[in-house]
Design an enzyme around this catalytic site. Sequence first.
Site, mmCIF file in Angstrom:
data_model
loop_
_atom_site.group_PDB
_atom_site.id
_atom_site.type_symbol
_atom_site.label_atom_id
_atom_site.label_comp_id
_atom_site.label_asym_id
_atom_site.label_seq_id
_atom_site.Cartn_x
_atom_site.Cartn_y
_atom_site.Cartn_z
ATOM 1 N N ASN A 70 -9.995 7.298 -0.279
ATOM 2 C CA ASN A 70 -8.614 6.691 0.424
ATOM 3 C C ASN A 70 -7.680 7.747 0.629
ATOM 4 O O ASN A 70 -7.526 8.727 -0.060
ATOM 5 C CB ASN A 70 -8.019 5.755 -0.819
ATOM 6 C CG ASN A 70 -6.825 5.063 -0.142
ATOM 7 O OD1 ASN A 70 -6.482 4.750 1.081
ATOM 8 N ND2 ASN A 70 -5.785 4.882 -0.917
ATOM 9 N N HIS B 294 -3.471 8.117 0.777
ATOM 10 C CA HIS B 294 -2.278 7.310 0.290
ATOM 11 C C HIS B 294 -0.941 8.371 0.588
ATOM 12 O O HIS B 294 -1.013 9.594 0.382
ATOM 13 C CB HIS B 294 -2.357 7.063 -1.205
ATOM 14 C CG HIS B 294 -1.185 6.541 -1.752
ATOM 15 N ND1 HIS B 294 -1.001 4.998 -1.647
ATOM 16 C CD2 HIS B 294 -0.049 6.961 -2.434
ATOM 17 C CE1 HIS B 294 0.150 4.612 -2.277
ATOM 18 N NE2 HIS B 294 0.635 5.768 -2.708
ATOM 19 N N MET C 202 -5.248 -2.443 3.804
ATOM 20 C CA MET C 202 -4.162 -3.312 3.342
ATOM 21 C C MET C 202 -4.536 -4.317 2.407
ATOM 22 O O MET C 202 -3.752 -5.318 2.596
ATOM 23 C CB MET C 202 -2.864 -3.228 4.199
ATOM 24 C CG MET C 202 -2.368 -2.312 5.107
ATOM 25 S SD MET C 202 -1.478 -0.886 4.076
ATOM 26 C CE MET C 202 -0.036 -1.787 3.397
ATOM 27 N N ASN D 64 -5.121 7.377 11.500
ATOM 28 C CA ASN D 64 -5.979 8.142 10.702
ATOM 29 C C ASN D 64 -7.381 8.300 11.217
ATOM 30 O O ASN D 64 -7.988 8.968 11.100
ATOM 31 C CB ASN D 64 -5.701 8.031 9.012
ATOM 32 C CG ASN D 64 -4.745 8.648 8.557
ATOM 33 O OD1 ASN D 64 -4.848 9.759 8.300
ATOM 34 N ND2 ASN D 64 -3.616 7.742 8.297
ATOM 35 N N ILE E 220 -6.262 -5.002 -1.729
ATOM 36 C CA ILE E 220 -6.974 -4.377 -2.715
ATOM 37 C C ILE E 220 -8.614 -4.876 -3.019
ATOM 38 O O ILE E 220 -8.582 -6.094 -2.866
ATOM 39 C CB ILE E 220 -6.123 -4.899 -3.882
ATOM 40 C CG1 ILE E 220 -4.794 -4.219 -4.008
ATOM 41 C CG2 ILE E 220 -6.782 -4.418 -5.525
ATOM 42 C CD1 ILE E 220 -3.784 -4.875 -5.278
ATOM 43 N N LEU E 221 -9.245 -3.915 -3.089
ATOM 44 C CA LEU E 221 -10.689 -4.269 -3.284
ATOM 45 C C LEU E 221 -11.055 -4.276 -4.947
ATOM 46 O O LEU E 221 -10.518 -3.458 -5.617
ATOM 47 C CB LEU E 221 -11.545 -2.876 -2.732
ATOM 48 C CG LEU E 221 -11.198 -2.812 -1.222
ATOM 49 C CD1 LEU E 221 -11.595 -1.422 -0.685
ATOM 50 C CD2 LEU E 221 -12.051 -4.042 -0.485
ATOM 51 N N GLY F 272 -4.281 2.432 12.907
ATOM 52 C CA GLY F 272 -5.617 3.073 12.819
ATOM 53 C C GLY F 272 -5.481 4.751 13.216
ATOM 54 O O GLY F 272 -6.349 5.121 13.667
HETATM 55 C C1 GRF Z 1 -1.114 5.691 6.086
HETATM 56 O O1 GRF Z 1 0.350 6.216 6.027
HETATM 57 C C2 GRF Z 1 -2.037 6.017 5.198
HETATM 58 O O2 GRF Z 1 -1.705 6.853 4.054
HETATM 59 C C3 GRF Z 1 -1.863 4.618 4.281
HETATM 60 O O3 GRF Z 1 -1.491 3.624 5.415
HETATM 61 C C4 GRF Z 1 -1.193 4.349 6.448
HETATM 62 C C5 GRF Z 1 -1.999 3.875 7.714
HETATM 63 O O4 GRF Z 1 -1.734 4.516 9.073
HETATM 64 N N1 GRF Z 1 -2.837 4.328 3.583
HETATM 65 P P1 GRF Z 1 -2.591 4.442 10.081
HETATM 66 O O5 GRF Z 1 -3.317 2.947 10.145
HETATM 67 O O6 GRF Z 1 -3.817 5.379 9.791
HETATM 68 O O7 GRF Z 1 -1.986 4.826 11.437
#
Ligand code: GRF
Length: 228
Positions: free
Chosen positions: A106, A108, A89, A14, A91-92, A12
């Site tokens: 999203n 990525h 993680m 981000n 797929i929707l 989490g």
């Molecule tokens: C990030 O690298 C994001 O780009 C990808 O999954 C990772 C999530 O990291 N989709 P966090 O859970 O936000 O630390």
Amino acid sequence: MVKLAILISGRGSNMIRLAETISKAKLDARICIVISNKPCDGISHAAALDIPTKIIEKHNFDNRDAHDAAIRDAILTAGADYVFLAGYMAILGAEFTTHFAGKLINIHPSLLPLFKGLDTHQRALDANAAQHGATVHLVTATLDDGPIILQAQLTILPDDNADSLAARVLRLEHQLYPFVLKSLIAGQVTLSPSGVIWHQPRAALHSADAETQEVLSSALCWPTASNA
Ligand code: GRF
């Protein structure tokens, strides 16, 4: 007041960066719910920040569509205007992505359209890519394929490995996702089911804080269609 739902599955970081951005920049926004598809550190971090949380696990449903529908209903009940995927993680399905078209975002860890899916850092190294980075994009029914909102790139160093690259890309992500959020709240970028329009992209970066400018100023790749 713009309300965000954030979907996560892991640490989490981000999500935390988005929450910090809202409070530090005093954005007219609020995270109305953080949803995970499994118990994870990110849910504990969100709860510690007093953000409402919900764990909605797939094994409690007959199939993916039913699971997606439960997540959709939780988002609607929370009243979210936008849904940010931040390390979600799973797929929707098309029903979900269509329902939130233009409002589902999203991040990525690659320069899409390169390296869709998993293990992006190792795959970039294996491909001898010169550049790597992160992409914020609108989500459509096709995996990692929707209109690009903004990318940030870095140069792969000779001694990079997957872990060092992941750490360097994550540093970009932690500036890129908040920058997109701030730009969205400020009306500097408009999202809709038909795509992404940046109104004054360089002005948006110019008005960003010093750390954002330092990390992103030489890294951003604006989508070509929106640089008017
Ligand atoms: C990030 O690298 C994001 O780009 C990808 O999954 C990772 C999530 O990291 N989709 P966090 O859970 O936000 O630390």
